[in-house]
Motif scaffolding. Structure first.
Motif, PDB file in Angstrom:
ATOM      1  N   ALA A 314       0.845  -1.204   0.000  1.00  0.00           N
ATOM      2  CA  ALA A 314       0.000   0.000   0.000  1.00  0.00           C
ATOM      3  C   ALA A 314       0.873   1.242   0.000  1.00  0.00           C
ATOM      4  O   ALA A 314       2.091   1.178   0.219  1.00  0.00           O
ATOM      5  N   GLU A 315       0.226   2.383  -0.222  1.00  0.00           N
ATOM      6  CA  GLU A 315       0.943   3.656  -0.256  1.00  0.00           C
ATOM      7  C   GLU A 315       1.244   4.148   1.156  1.00  0.00           C
ATOM      8  O   GLU A 315       0.720   3.652   2.143  1.00  0.00           O
ATOM      9  N   GLY A 316       2.103   5.168   1.223  1.00  0.00           N
ATOM     10  CA  GLY A 316       2.452   5.763   2.511  1.00  0.00           C
ATOM     11  C   GLY A 316       3.310   4.860   3.369  1.00  0.00           C
ATOM     12  O   GLY A 316       3.287   4.937   4.598  1.00  0.00           O
ATOM     13  N   PHE A 317       4.098   3.997   2.717  1.00  0.00           N
ATOM     14  CA  PHE A 317       4.884   3.000   3.439  1.00  0.00           C
ATOM     15  C   PHE A 317       6.168   3.598   4.010  1.00  0.00           C
ATOM     16  O   PHE A 317       6.859   4.379   3.359  1.00  0.00           O
ATOM     17  N   SER A 318       6.468   3.228   5.250  1.00  0.00           N
ATOM     18  CA  SER A 318       7.772   3.518   5.848  1.00  0.00           C
ATOM     19  C   SER A 318       8.128   2.367   6.773  1.00  0.00           C
ATOM     20  O   SER A 318       7.245   1.662   7.274  1.00  0.00           O
ATOM     21  N   CYS A 319       9.415   2.187   7.006  1.00  0.00           N
ATOM     22  CA  CYS A 319       9.837   1.024   7.793  1.00  0.00           C
ATOM     23  C   CYS A 319      11.158   1.305   8.499  1.00  0.00           C
ATOM     24  O   CYS A 319      12.056   1.944   7.945  1.00  0.00           O
ATOM     25  N   GLU A 320      11.248   0.834   9.733  1.00  0.00           N
ATOM     26  CA  GLU A 320      12.504   0.822  10.483  1.00  0.00           C
ATOM     27  C   GLU A 320      12.747  -0.617  10.929  1.00  0.00           C
ATOM     28  O   GLU A 320      11.800  -1.347  11.211  1.00  0.00           O
ATOM     29  N   TYR A 321      14.007  -1.022  10.992  1.00  0.00           N
ATOM     30  CA  TYR A 321      14.254  -2.361  11.514  1.00  0.00           C
ATOM     31  C   TYR A 321      15.500  -2.372  12.389  1.00  0.00           C
ATOM     32  O   TYR A 321      16.419  -1.575  12.213  1.00  0.00           O
ATOM     33  N   HIS A 322      15.477  -3.287  13.374  1.00  0.00           N
ATOM     34  CA  HIS A 322      16.554  -3.377  14.361  1.00  0.00           C
ATOM     35  C   HIS A 322      16.897  -4.840  14.609  1.00  0.00           C
ATOM     36  O   HIS A 322      16.008  -5.698  14.655  1.00  0.00           O
ATOM     37  N   ASN A 323      18.168  -5.105  14.783  1.00  0.00           N
ATOM     38  CA  ASN A 323      18.612  -6.441  15.165  1.00  0.00           C
ATOM     39  C   ASN A 323      18.181  -6.701  16.608  1.00  0.00           C
ATOM     40  O   ASN A 323      18.420  -5.885  17.492  1.00  0.00           O
ATOM     41  N   ILE A 324      17.540  -7.832  16.852  1.00  0.00           N
ATOM     42  CA  ILE A 324      17.009  -8.141  18.180  1.00  0.00           C
ATOM     43  C   ILE A 324      18.116  -8.183  19.230  1.00  0.00           C
ATOM     44  O   ILE A 324      17.908  -7.845  20.398  1.00  0.00           O
ATOM     45  N   ASN A 325      19.326  -8.568  18.826  1.00  0.00           N
ATOM     46  CA  ASN A 325      20.433  -8.667  19.777  1.00  0.00           C
ATOM     47  C   ASN A 325      20.913  -7.305  20.263  1.00  0.00           C
ATOM     48  O   ASN A 325      21.570  -7.205  21.297  1.00  0.00           O
ATOM     49  N   GLU A 326      20.579  -6.259  19.513  1.00  0.00           N
ATOM     50  CA  GLU A 326      21.029  -4.915  19.877  1.00  0.00           C
ATOM     51  C   GLU A 326      19.958  -4.118  20.615  1.00  0.00           C
ATOM     52  O   GLU A 326      20.190  -2.981  21.008  1.00  0.00           O
ATOM     53  N   MET A 327      18.787  -4.716  20.802  1.00  0.00           N
ATOM     54  CA  MET A 327      17.690  -4.015  21.465  1.00  0.00           C
ATOM     55  C   MET A 327      17.734  -4.253  22.970  1.00  0.00           C
ATOM     56  O   MET A 327      18.166  -5.300  23.441  1.00  0.00           O
ATOM     57  N   THR A 328      17.260  -3.260  23.719  1.00  0.00           N
ATOM     58  CA  THR A 328      17.259  -3.365  25.184  1.00  0.00           C
ATOM     59  C   THR A 328      15.872  -3.222  25.783  1.00  0.00           C
ATOM     60  O   THR A 328      15.646  -3.603  26.925  1.00  0.00           O
ATOM     61  N   HIS A 329      14.921  -2.649  25.039  1.00  0.00           N
ATOM     62  CA  HIS A 329      13.564  -2.457  25.560  1.00  0.00           C
ATOM     63  C   HIS A 329      12.565  -3.101  24.616  1.00  0.00           C
ATOM     64  O   HIS A 329      12.697  -3.009  23.399  1.00  0.00           O
TER      65      HIS A 329
END
Length: 331
Positions: A314-329
């Motif tokens: 669909a339109e209006g797409f945006s995305c961020e992604y993070h490696n689970i090993n680098e996440m703390t919360h």
């Protein structure tokens, strides 16, 4: 402030307290599970040893009643390390009860609450999906059937059938929108019971034109078991926590935050398209309108391919992604 424990009895037995999980395999005692489940089921009551004896042993002989004390002691020994700050099982004389300072949230109570609300609310579609997401199988399947488990399973299956019926009627012209809900149901051994119940209810309501379509949808999903798993935000966060603890270096895992700000599609349509686009061993949940979180087990190149597929939805797409090993919360 009272302690809060989350208890899961649908499909398994599991207690979560203070970010720790105690499950059936940890306790490894059917009688201890049976005792805990009875105390939780009747947590608004004081159960004397005779009543507990009837629940647990099917009789009220003196020897059976005396065995309660031994079972209580063994169960406390199994769980005391888990409940460091609180005593879960309290007793006065020969009566036993769950510590009233502990707030207990159970999955079956949530399911029954949603079922009641669904019957009275205008937001039937949302509540129906919540019911199906909560459903993970029969009530305490490791236990032998008795009048309590039979009654509970009857109520649970009825709630799931009613929820699926609501979704079918709401999306009867676009049944592909509920394929993820049916996919969730057929992961369990009792899916045939639910399928038959829904088909029967459609027949009772003279919705014969929908019966074959629904049956086809069940059959289609039974042969396509690679769809992504849909879950609630709570369980999504817990899955992320578990993935972070395991830290599989050989199988990198990523959390994607996906947004569709200008889409003409509804949240339901967006979610179903995402589920079909991602597939494999991904997990998805919805936090806000047009905003979804996805847990992926792929190398970076696989994540890029997944993002490209999501962008085409669909339109209006945006995305961020993070490696689970680098996440703390993971809130």
């Amino acid at each position: 402030m009272s302690a809060i424990i989350n208890v899961r009895m649908l499909g398994t037995f599991e207690i979560e307290y203070n970010q720790r999980i105690l499950n059936y395999n940890d306790i490894h005692s059917t009688m201890a599970i049976k005792l805990l489940s009875q105390l939780i089921l009747h947590r608004q009551e004081d159960l004397d040893k005779w009543t507990l004896s009837e629940y647990l042993f099917g009789g009220t002989k003196q020897s059976q009643a005396n065995s309660i004390k031994t079972l209580i002691w063994r169960t406390e020994k199994l769980i005391n390390e888990f409940f460091v700050d609180y005593t879960l099982i309290c007793h006065e004389a020969d009566s036993y009860y769950v510590n009233q300072s502990i707030e207990i949230i159970t999955d079956y109570d949530q399911l029954f609450t949603f079922h009641k609300q669904m019957q009275e609310s205008m937001e039937k579609d949302m509540l129906a999906r919540e019911i199906i997401l909560l459903y993970k199988g029969f009530f305490l399947p490791m236990m032998e059937s008795d009048h309590i488990t039979i009654e509970m399973n009857h109520r649970i299956i009825r709630a799931v059938i009613d929820a699926l019926y609501v979704l079918i009627r709401h999306h009867e012209h676009h049944l592909h929108n509920i394929s993820s809900s049916i996919e969730h149901i057929i992961k369990h051994d009792d899916e045939q019971l639910i399928q038959n119940g829904v088909l029967h209810k459609l027949g009772q309501q003279h919705q014969y034109h929908l019966q074959n379509k629904v049956l086809s949808l069940f059959n289609k999903n039974q042969h396509n078991e690679d769809f992504a798993l849909e879950t609630t935000p709570y369980y999504f966060a817990r899955l992320c926590q578990l993935a972070h603890r395991k830290r599989h270096r050989s199988r990198e895992q990523y959390v994607l935050c996906v947004r569709y700000k200008q889409s003409y599609l509804s949240n339901v349509e967006l979610k179903d398209r995402i589920l079909h686009a991602i597939r494999n061993d991904a997990c998805i949940t919805q936090f806000k309108n047009g905003e979804f979180y996805i847990l992926l087990s792929h190398q970076t190149v696989g994540v890029i391919n997944a993002i490209n597929k999501l962008a085409d939805i669909a339109e209006g797409f945006s995305c961020e992604y993070h490696n689970i090993n680098e996440m703390t919360h993971f809130d």
